[in-house]
Design a protein around this motif. Structure first.
Motif, short mmCIF file in Angstrom:
data_model
loop_
_atom_site.label_atom_id
_atom_site.label_comp_id
_atom_site.label_asym_id
_atom_site.label_seq_id
_atom_site.Cartn_x
_atom_site.Cartn_y
_atom_site.Cartn_z
N LYS A 282 1.11 -0.97 0.10
CA LYS A 282 0.38 -0.04 0.18
C LYS A 282 0.80 1.63 -0.24
O LYS A 282 0.62 2.41 -0.58
CB LYS A 282 -0.88 0.54 1.25
N ASN B 174 0.31 4.29 -2.19
CA ASN B 174 0.26 5.56 -2.10
C ASN B 174 2.07 6.57 -2.05
O ASN B 174 1.29 7.37 -3.07
CB ASN B 174 0.30 5.36 -0.90
N TYR C 2 1.53 7.27 -5.97
CA TYR C 2 -0.13 7.70 -6.50
C TYR C 2 0.37 9.52 -5.83
O TYR C 2 0.26 10.30 -6.31
CB TYR C 2 -0.44 7.31 -5.94
N ASN D 118 -7.22 -0.46 -8.99
CA ASN D 118 -6.68 0.79 -8.18
C ASN D 118 -5.24 0.72 -8.91
O ASN D 118 -4.85 1.79 -8.46
CB ASN D 118 -6.78 -0.37 -6.89
N GLN D 119 -4.34 -0.27 -9.42
CA GLN D 119 -3.21 0.16 -10.41
C GLN D 119 -3.24 1.25 -11.68
O GLN D 119 -2.82 1.87 -11.45
CB GLN D 119 -2.25 -0.83 -10.80
N GLN E 109 -7.83 4.72 5.26
CA GLN E 109 -7.88 4.87 3.91
C GLN E 109 -9.18 5.78 3.31
O GLN E 109 -10.33 5.54 2.99
CB GLN E 109 -8.29 3.52 2.95
#
Length: 136
Positions: A6, A10, A13, A107-108, A70
């Motif tokens: 994660k 993150n 991102y 998510n990717q 989250q």
């Protein structure tokens, strides 16, 4: 998904959300670019010093950076904001709940740069539309 995975997602991102290259983020937190690369790829597990520096630079909590809390991101807010008003969305969300691999892929996709994500979304739309025509 583990906290380290994660964290990797993150970190990338939020770095890209700020419009920073790995080099720019490295300069902000006073490390070399390879350190950022290793953190994003999982080759290096972040120590507390890195977590604090990254948290400050990216303006997110350490818990959020490692995926422990989250809060909904902008896309999830858009989906869940309309979830109760659009009946078809409930079917899509139910489908995604049963398809963890699809959720992981999406998510990717969220981590891809916006311009590139649009290209991928257009490709997926075309594939799905053509598949539906073939199956009819």
């Amino acid at each position: 998904m583990r906290e380290v995975e994660k964290f990797q997602m993150n970190l990338k991102y939020y770095r890209e959300k700020n419009g920073w290259s790995q080099q720019q983020l490295a300069e902000i937190i006073n490390v070399s670019r390879p350190v950022i690369t290793r953190l994003e790829t999982g080759e290096q597990v972040p120590d507390l010093t890195y977590l604090l520096s990254l948290s400050n630079a990216l303006h997110v909590s350490i818990d959020h950076l490692i995926g422990r809390d989250q809060p909904p991101n902008e896309l999830l807010y858009e989906v869940y904001g309309n979830y109760h008003t659009e009946q078809q969305l409930s079917h899509i969300i139910d489908y995604l709940k049963k398809q963890p691999k699809m959720v992981a892929i999406l998510n990717q996709l969220l981590l891809v740069k916006t311009k590139d994500r649009k290209i991928i979304e257009d490709m997926l739309t075309t594939i799905i539309e053509k598949s539906i025509k073939i199956s009819e």
